[in-house]
Design a protein around this motif. Structure first.
Motif, short mmCIF file in Angstrom:
data_model
loop_
_atom_site.label_atom_id
_atom_site.label_comp_id
_atom_site.label_asym_id
_atom_site.label_seq_id
_atom_site.Cartn_x
_atom_site.Cartn_y
_atom_site.Cartn_z
N SER A 254 0.82 -1.22 0.00
CA SER A 254 0.00 0.00 0.00
C SER A 254 0.85 1.25 0.00
O SER A 254 0.49 2.25 -0.61
N SER A 255 1.97 1.22 0.68
CA SER A 255 2.81 2.42 0.73
C SER A 255 3.58 2.63 -0.57
O SER A 255 4.02 3.72 -0.86
N PHE B 58 0.22 2.98 -3.51
CA PHE B 58 -0.82 3.99 -3.27
C PHE B 58 -0.24 5.18 -2.50
O PHE B 58 -0.51 5.37 -1.32
N PRO C 81 -3.32 -8.09 -3.26
CA PRO C 81 -2.08 -7.35 -3.50
C PRO C 81 -0.93 -8.27 -3.90
O PRO C 81 -0.11 -7.90 -4.74
N HIS D 185 -3.03 -0.04 -10.29
CA HIS D 185 -3.22 1.10 -9.39
C HIS D 185 -4.71 1.37 -9.17
O HIS D 185 -5.16 1.62 -8.04
N PHE E 69 -6.17 -1.55 -6.99
CA PHE E 69 -5.76 -1.46 -5.60
C PHE E 69 -6.45 -0.29 -4.90
O PHE E 69 -6.86 -0.37 -3.75
N THR E 70 -6.59 0.83 -5.65
CA THR E 70 -7.25 2.01 -5.07
C THR E 70 -8.69 1.71 -4.69
O THR E 70 -9.16 2.09 -3.61
N TRP F 39 -9.96 -1.20 -3.95
CA TRP F 39 -9.93 -2.09 -2.78
C TRP F 39 -9.60 -1.29 -1.51
O TRP F 39 -10.25 -1.46 -0.48
N TYR F 40 -8.62 -0.40 -1.61
CA TYR F 40 -8.19 0.38 -0.45
C TYR F 40 -9.32 1.28 0.05
O TYR F 40 -9.60 1.35 1.25
N THR G 283 -12.16 -0.93 1.68
CA THR G 283 -11.83 -1.54 2.98
C THR G 283 -11.65 -0.50 4.08
O THR G 283 -11.84 -0.80 5.26
N THR G 284 -11.30 0.73 3.69
CA THR G 284 -11.12 1.78 4.70
C THR G 284 -12.37 2.64 4.86
O THR G 284 -12.35 3.61 5.63
N ARG H 58 -12.92 9.77 -1.93
CA ARG H 58 -12.94 8.97 -3.16
C ARG H 58 -12.81 9.88 -4.39
O ARG H 58 -12.06 9.58 -5.33
#
Length: 597
Positions: free
Chosen positions: A22-23, A26, A84, A125, A128-129, A131-132, A135-136, A143
């Motif tokens: 993630s780091s 993202f 991931p 990207h 993953f975005t 998903w991130y 989940t958060t 967004r």
């Protein structure tokens, strides 16, 4: 070998990645101030702040559907297609493909490797975005901000990929550039730049293709038929390009002048398109669920264009009927030279004039005091506004029309008269185009499926030239009459039930079978979106989405898509130049004549 082992090691390392990805992947994206767009700066384009925000809060971008009812891929709430760790493997696969593509001579492998190596990280990207953020439980404001940063960051790269690979990827860019229900406005703004033309192939390559084809199919080489060819193409597209050429005296019998237009197909383009379709279908399965209708539309449009003998026959058929019609002195279709036309080479009569789009732009520049850049930017802006609507234009950083209005007010009487003459000229040509298109569809059952301004000429003698029949559509008599019944019902103002019944006969079906909604669909497909404007829908796509929520379409016949596409293109041309075009209202008499006969 050492290089391959290093790449395999990356795969193993990537498979152990869990939290730290993630780091790396993202980082938060660039700020709005750091974005550099490929747009021309003009007096209508606000400098400084990019001015975006709230793009995803629009109902259009969260809930819009395509004709088949698929949700917008980038903003849908589907679960992540891969973890991931799997994403790391996916990226490593792109590296391996890139390496192998350099070692293997197969063009299809090299193209696939290039595509995945450059597009893979973009897909990764975005996935993953999503998903991130899911989940958060990120807020809508967060967004919007994150997705806008991604769109800003990658729209240029995606355009570069399309222009590098050309072919199918340029075609897809052209199609989605008018589909705000599928792609964000940042992409549309850039992709409209590939609507008109793409870089041409070298003339030496064109001469070689012509020589090989004529030798193989006719037993005559280039030098036996042609005296010369203009090195600058008249037009260049994904499948082929057109050059002016001069026939050699006595080469064969031809009564239409020694100057001809030669359309030449690029080498290997059919196989290239076929393989690229497979690659892009894989992308649709991995990341762009819902893009299948776009790809299917593109496939239907393109796969009929790989044999120029079909286009030659279509030109000959339409031309012979237009000569015998009331349009004989108003339009001209080039005569194809069937004796010299092959699968990859089309020789036809040379028509002299400007592209209609160029003619309108030149006249507008003249009326604005000779400032070509102002005319070009105005038409470009209107095209974007027609696709996106004013709200999205403001989010892209465009100011209102007030600056342009100031320019108009500053014009002298002579220039204002030029604008008035231009308005009448536009009206004349668009009315003629609507009538000719209606004649081809409702009388002949054979029509140009792509009648945009780049495929039309403003001839030196004032006639309208119809020059590109690569996407000719042929419909049966039954289909032609079913279309005529719908058009006649709309044009003559019949009741919603009568229009809806005609739509059902044509093959339309909705979930709840509501007469009033079916009648509105009919008007949108075959006449205009005036009703949508009254409801506050900025674009036809938004109006379609509104109707789909009231009563979702479950079946749209292919013939309706072909006819509606022609209607939308012509109406869009009118809107672009300040004309409100209602196609069914103008086709109603031709439709009724078809029914009566």
């Amino acid at each position: 070998m050492l290089r391959l082992r290093a790449i395999l090691a990356i795969v193993l390392i990537a498979s152990t990645i869990r939290v730290t990805v993630s780091s790396v992947i993202f980082p938060g994206g660039p700020t709005a101030e750091s974005i550099s767009f490929r747009r021309r700066q003009s007096r209508w384009h606000r400098k400084g702040s990019v001015g975006r925000g709230g793009v995803l809060s629009s109902e259009m971008f969260r809930q819009a559907h395509s004709i088949s009812g698929f949700h917008l891929p980038l903003y849908s709430q589907h679960s992540l297609a891969f973890s991931p760790a799997q994403a790391g493997k996916f990226l490593s696969l792109g590296l391996i493909l890139s390496f192998l593509g350099q070692q293997i001579q197969s063009e299809s492998v090299r193209r696939a490797a290039y595509f995945w190596f450059h597009a893979g990280p973009v897909v990764l990207h975005y996935k993953f975005t999503r998903w991130y953020l899911t989940t958060t439980n990120a807020s809508l404001e967060k967004r919007n901000s994150v997705y806008n940063s991604l769109h800003d960051r990658y729209c240029n790269r995606c355009l570069d990929i399309a222009l590098h690979l050309k072919g199918l990827y340029v075609k897809i860019a052209q199609i989605v550039s008018s589909r705000p229900d599928f792609v964000p406005p940042q992409y549309i703004e850039l992709f409209t730049s590939v609507q008109d033309s793409i870089p041409q192939s070298d003339v030496e390559e064109i001469v070689r293709i012509v020589d090989d084809n004529l030798q193989q199919e006719l037993g005559k080489g280039f030098d036996k038929v042609f005296e010369s060819v203009d090195p600058v193409a008249l037009g260049s597209a994904s499948i082929g390009q057109v050059h002016r050429a001069k026939l050699r005296d006595g080469a064969f019998s031809w009564d239409y002048g020694d100057e001809v237009a030669v359309k030449v197909m690029h080498t290997g383009v059919e196989d290239r398109f076929h393989h690229d379709f497979q690659v892009f279908r894989r992308l649709c399965k991995v990341a762009l669920t819902g893009w299948e209708p776009i790809l299917d539309e593109c496939y239907r449009q393109i796969m009929t264009e790989f044999d120029y003998r079909n286009e030659a026959e279509s030109l000959d058929f339409v031309r012979s009927h237009m000569i015998c019609s009331r349009f004989n002195k108003l339009v001209q279709v080039p005569k194809p030279c069937l004796a010299l036309s092959t699968k990859k080479v089309l020789v036809m009569e040379m028509l002299h004039g400007k592209k209609l789009s160029d003619s309108f732009e030149d006249d507008l520049a003249n009326a604005l005091g000779g400032v070509t850049s102002d005319a070009h930017e105005f038409i470009r802006r209107k095209r974007l506004e027609m696709i996106l609507g004013e709200e999205k234009m403001e989010q892209l950083g465009y100011s209102s029309d007030s600056d342009f209005n100031k320019v108009l007010k500053s014009l002298g009487m002579r220039n204002k008269m030029k604008l008035l003459f231009l308005y009448r000229k536009v009206q004349k040509y668009i009315d003629l185009l609507v009538d000719v298109q209606g004649y081809q569809m409702l009388k002949l059952g054979v029509f140009n499926g792509d009648p945009h301004a780049g495929n039309l000429l403003c001839l030196n003698d004032g006639r309208l030239g119809l020059i590109d029949f690569g996407q000719t559509k042929r419909i049966t008599d039954e289909q032609r009459l079913d279309v005529a019944r719908v058009v006649s019902a709309i044009g003559h103002g019949q009741s919603d039930k009568q229009v809806a019944d005609a739509m059902r006969r044509l093959g339309f079906a909705t979930k709840y079978d509501k007469d009033d909604v079916l009648a509105k669909y009919a008007a949108l497909f075959f006449d205009s979106d005036i009703e949508g404007k009254r409801l506050g829908c900025a674009t036809p796509q938004i109006y379609f989405s509104t109707l789909n929520k009231l009563d979702q379409l479950v079946n749209v016949p292919d013939v309706a898509i072909f006819v509606a596409r022609s209607s939308f293109i012509i109406r869009g041309m009118g809107t672009l130049l300040g004309q409100q075009v209602r196609t069914a209202s103008r086709w109603k008499n031709q439709a009724q004549q078809a029914i009566d006969k």
